[in-house]
Design a protein around this motif. Structure first.
Motif: not given
Length: 246
Positions: A15, A228, A21-22, A24, A18-19, A230
């Protein structure tokens, strides 16, 4: 100052990837880096309960040591630190998952993770005051009159929150809602108490959205004050989330 403050990860490494990467961040060199030179910060409790505590130790140590990341310890971090020092701590309430990972390692690797984590813990403050005093990062929050102090009462509050000494039926300690009475000027970003959505109260925000309990992993982007998240891959455990009266 442009930083992304990550809520309680508790070993949820996938996670965390993923966070970032979300938001950027690129992992092409084996760690998350942002092309606009944003930095990461962690509100503590990077280990325990989740599946990849050792991966989180390694990546946070690397980010802190070489890439300017900020880290403050949580209560689980404090307990793991005392475990590494050989203190008499109970391997319960999540620590058992980290210890199981450690016990599966050869002694040399065990000592490698021990050194990384104790370096990280010893080299980090109890809480951060950043951006010329406009921002404070503290694991369980901090009272206005405690900012700038580092005594035993402050340490207890920052690691465990404003506890009453009583316990809920699910075993969680009863904590006062300190954020409702906070009247300080610095914006306080904290975690520790799982909530289903990021909780903005006055000049405070709780970003522990219970990743390890099947909620979400959340970051607060500063100075934008934008969250933000995930979704978690873990099973949802409703009773672990704190409900506050409206």
């Amino acid at each position: 100052m442009n930083i992304d403050i990550i809520g309680d990860v508790h070993g949820c490494y996938d996670e965390f990837v993923a966070l970032t990467e979300k938001m950027d961040y690129s992992w092409k060199d084996g760690f998350p880096a942002h092309n606009c030179h944003r930095k990461l910060a962690f509100v503590g409790d990077i280990t325990d309960r989740g599946p990849h505590s050792l991966k989180m130790i390694e990546i946070v140590w690397k980010l802190w040591k070489s890439h300017g990341a900020y880290y403050v310890p949580g209560n689980h971090c404090n307990k793991l630190y005392r475990y590494f020092l050989g203190r008499n701590v109970q391997t319960t309430h999540g620590l058992e998952t980290t210890v199981a990972e450690l016990n599966a390692l050869p002694l040399k690797e065990f000592n490698h993770y021990k050194k990384m984590f104790t370096d990280l813990y010893d080299g980090s403050p109890l809480y951060y005051v950043l951006d010329d005093g406009k921002l404070v990062i503290a694991h369980a929050g901090i009272r206005a009159d405690y900012i700038g102090k580092h005594n035993k009462s402050v340490k207890s509050f920052v690691l465990y929150g404003d506890v009453t000494g009583e316990f809920l039926p699910n075993g969680m300690p009863v904590r006062r809602d300190w954020a409702k009475s906070y009247n300080g000027k610095p914006f306080i970003v904290y975690g520790h108490t799982p909530v289903q959505e990021p909780r903005l109260v006055g000049n405070t925000m709780n970003i522990d959205t219970g990743a390890v309990f099947g909620g979400k992993l959340t970051a607060l982007r500063y100075p934008e004050i934008k969250t933000v998240s995930v979704p978690s891959s873990m099973p949802f455990v409703a009773e672990k989330f704190k409900s506050f009266p409206l």
